[in-house]
Motif scaffolding. Structure first.
Motif, PDB file in Angstrom:
ATOM      1  N   SER A 175       0.861  -1.186   0.000  1.00 45.50           N
ATOM      2  CA  SER A 175       0.000   0.000   0.000  1.00 45.50           C
ATOM      3  C   SER A 175       0.896   1.234   0.000  1.00 45.50           C
ATOM      4  O   SER A 175       1.988   1.206   0.560  1.00 45.50           O
ATOM      5  N   SER A 176       0.393   2.296  -0.622  1.00 43.84           N
ATOM      6  CA  SER A 176       1.148   3.556  -0.571  1.00 43.84           C
ATOM      7  C   SER A 176       0.588   4.465   0.524  1.00 43.84           C
ATOM      8  O   SER A 176       1.108   5.561   0.753  1.00 43.84           O
ATOM      9  N   ASP A 177      -0.474   4.008   1.202  1.00 43.77           N
ATOM     10  CA  ASP A 177      -1.091   4.852   2.235  1.00 43.77           C
ATOM     11  C   ASP A 177      -0.527   4.511   3.614  1.00 43.77           C
ATOM     12  O   ASP A 177      -1.180   3.845   4.430  1.00 43.77           O
ATOM     13  N   GLY A 180      -2.805   5.844   6.532  1.00 48.73           N
ATOM     14  CA  GLY A 180      -4.035   5.064   6.718  1.00 48.73           C
ATOM     15  C   GLY A 180      -3.750   3.723   7.375  1.00 48.73           C
ATOM     16  O   GLY A 180      -4.495   3.271   8.258  1.00 48.73           O
ATOM     17  N   LYS A 224      -8.841  10.237   8.213  1.00 52.45           N
ATOM     18  CA  LYS A 224      -9.013  11.471   7.418  1.00 52.45           C
ATOM     19  C   LYS A 224      -8.295  12.653   8.062  1.00 52.45           C
ATOM     20  O   LYS A 224      -7.565  13.381   7.400  1.00 52.45           O
ATOM     21  N   GLY A 228      -4.712  10.340   5.944  1.00 50.16           N
ATOM     22  CA  GLY A 228      -4.721   9.075   5.199  1.00 50.16           C
ATOM     23  C   GLY A 228      -5.936   8.967   4.285  1.00 50.16           C
ATOM     24  O   GLY A 228      -6.729   9.905   4.179  1.00 50.16           O
ATOM     25  N   LYS A 229      -6.066   7.800   3.640  1.00 49.81           N
ATOM     26  CA  LYS A 229      -7.171   7.606   2.692  1.00 49.81           C
ATOM     27  C   LYS A 229      -8.287   6.773   3.326  1.00 49.81           C
ATOM     28  O   LYS A 229      -8.012   5.703   3.883  1.00 49.81           O
ATOM     29  N   THR A 230      -9.538   7.231   3.132  1.00 46.57           N
ATOM     30  CA  THR A 230     -10.693   6.532   3.703  1.00 46.57           C
ATOM     31  C   THR A 230     -10.707   5.064   3.300  1.00 46.57           C
ATOM     32  O   THR A 230     -10.959   4.175   4.117  1.00 46.57           O
ATOM     33  N   GLU A 231     -10.432   4.786   2.014  1.00 41.93           N
ATOM     34  CA  GLU A 231     -10.594   3.403   1.524  1.00 41.93           C
ATOM     35  C   GLU A 231      -9.655   2.421   2.238  1.00 41.93           C
ATOM     36  O   GLU A 231      -9.957   1.234   2.328  1.00 41.93           O
ATOM     37  N   THR A 232      -8.542   2.928   2.754  1.00 42.58           N
ATOM     38  CA  THR A 232      -7.606   2.035   3.456  1.00 42.58           C
ATOM     39  C   THR A 232      -8.294   1.373   4.656  1.00 42.58           C
ATOM     40  O   THR A 232      -8.011   0.220   4.995  1.00 42.58           O
ATOM     41  N   ASP A 331     -19.960   8.042   7.165  1.00 39.35           N
ATOM     42  CA  ASP A 331     -18.695   8.784   7.068  1.00 39.35           C
ATOM     43  C   ASP A 331     -18.377   9.462   8.391  1.00 39.35           C
ATOM     44  O   ASP A 331     -19.099   9.330   9.355  1.00 39.35           O
TER      45      ASP A 331
END
Ligand SMILES: NC(=O)C1=CN([C@@H]2O[C@H](COP(=O)(O)OP(=O)(O)OC[C@H]3O[C@@H](n4cnc5c(N)ncnc54)[C@H](O)[C@@H]3O)[C@@H](O)[C@H]2O)C=CC1
Ligand SMILES: O=C(CO)COP(=O)(O)O
Length: 331
Positions: A175-177, A180, A224, A228-232, A331
């Protein structure tokens, strides 16, 4: 490859075995001479499964000279001091892989940030976190496990993926996050403590499912706000790790929570665990973050009151159930 494992407890010694299974050489460092001796006699410090071809030392310098790839597996509480010590002993570039899951309550910093603060930039080659749903108790028995290696440097994330993956029981994604993945691994421990509290208090699987679902939303809010990214949070390092930790008797966090839920004082519950319980400190850190960043973390905030302000579990549950009724927003 040669790897130095810093912290030969439950997870560090287990990962040392994974690395040896994969054909690498490891030297484990731990401050506890009893654990070092056990490892050198091919005994895992915590589990019955024997170790194979692993050496250990209580000399940090020796461990650092063994390799340029350092696996960090000490509790987050000890991380800053250990890194200071490492920094004073190295004079060449090292790469770090962290497997500890926590956030420092005093600073609200993630381990990657602590590493950047404590290791001289000229000696810091690469950094990755290796995290995901992985109770050491199962990994040491070579039971199927998936992890994620995250780094700002995609090549380094891939290198760690290759080093730890094997064809029989361990598969690593990249992963690049980094943020996250670090946040997911840390905050799930806080929710796992709460899951244990509910269980210890006699609540059932409906409550646990509700907690896991609403808990992942709190993880997303922290991801968030920290960048970081939510999808992680929907991957292995978020929901995956939350499921395994919040519903397993193998979990130290769940077990400590269960004791608290049955009426044992929080500090006693942590003391009773020979192994590291990260979630209590993370509840403290997340409560401070919710105030500082004005984010809604109702589960973590009320857990903070149960643990640090002696609120009863009945009162905590009543507080959550009497919040304003509203639409289910994800969310
Ligand atoms: N046990 C598990 O299944 C997993 C644990 N983790 C994470 O790994 C981290 C470590 O957890 P465990 O191995 O379970 O804890 P543990 O309590 O079994 O082991 C921690 C080890 O660190 C050593 N240590 C403490 N302070 C030290 C210092 N200053 N210098 C050198 N060594 C020191 C202790 O002697 C002990 O051997 C935690 O952040 C935990 O959340 C992550 C995934 C799985
Ligand atoms: O992080 C873990 C599993 O992925 C281990 O959790 P515990 O520390 O609660 O046992």
């Amino acid at each position: 490859m040669n790897l130095s494992v810093i912290g030969g407890g439950s997870w560090g010694s287990t990962l040392a075995q994974v690395l040896t299974d994969n054909g690498h050489s490891v030297l484990v460092y731990d401050i506890n001479p009893v654990y070092v001796d056990k490892i050198n006699h091919q005994k895992h410090p915590f589990f019955d499964e024997p170790l194979k071809d692993i050496k250990a030392t209580n000399n940090l310098k020796e461990a650092l000279e063994f390799s340029d790839l350092i696996l960090l597996s000490v509790p987050t509480k000890a991380m800053r001091d250990v890194l200071k010590e490492i920094n004073s002993l190295i004079n060449s570039k090292k790469s770090f892989v962290n497997v500890s899951k926590g956030i420092e309550p005093e600073t609200l910093k993630r381990v990657s940030e602590i590493v950047k603060e404590e290791i001289n930039p000229e000696n810091l080659e690469n950094y990755a976190v290796l995290t995901g749903p992985s109770h050491a108790e199962e990994v040491i028995l070579r039971k199927l496990t998936l992890l994620t290696s995250a780094s700002d440097n995609p090549e380094f994330a891939k290198q760690i993926q290759c080093i730890f993956s094997n064809d029989t029981y361990l598969r690593v994604y990249t992963s690049s996050d980094l943020i996250g993945c670090e946040v997911g691994g840390a905050v799930k421990n806080a929710i796992a403590v709460v899951s244990g509290i509910l269980s210890g208090h006699g609540l059932g699987e409906n409550a646990r499912a509700a907690l896991i679902t609403r808990g992942i939303l709190e993880i997303i809010r922290v991801v968030k706000v920290m960048g970081g990214k939510t999808e992680t949070a929907f991957g292995l390092t978020g929901i995956g790790d939350l499921i395994v930790t919040a519903s397993s008797e193998n979990s130290r966090n769940f077990t400590a929570g269960k004791k608290i839920g049955s009426g044992i004082n929080a500090s006693k519950a942590v003391e009773e665990s020979v192994q590291t319980v990260e979630g209590i400190r993370t509840i403290q850190a997340m409560h401070l973050l919710s105030i500082e960043k004005n984010i809604e973390l109702p589960i973590i905030d009320i857990a903070y009151d149960v643990i640090f302000n002696n609120l009863s579990v009945e009162q905590a549950v009543a507080h959550l159930l009497t919040r304003d009724l509203k639409e289910e927003k994800l969310d």
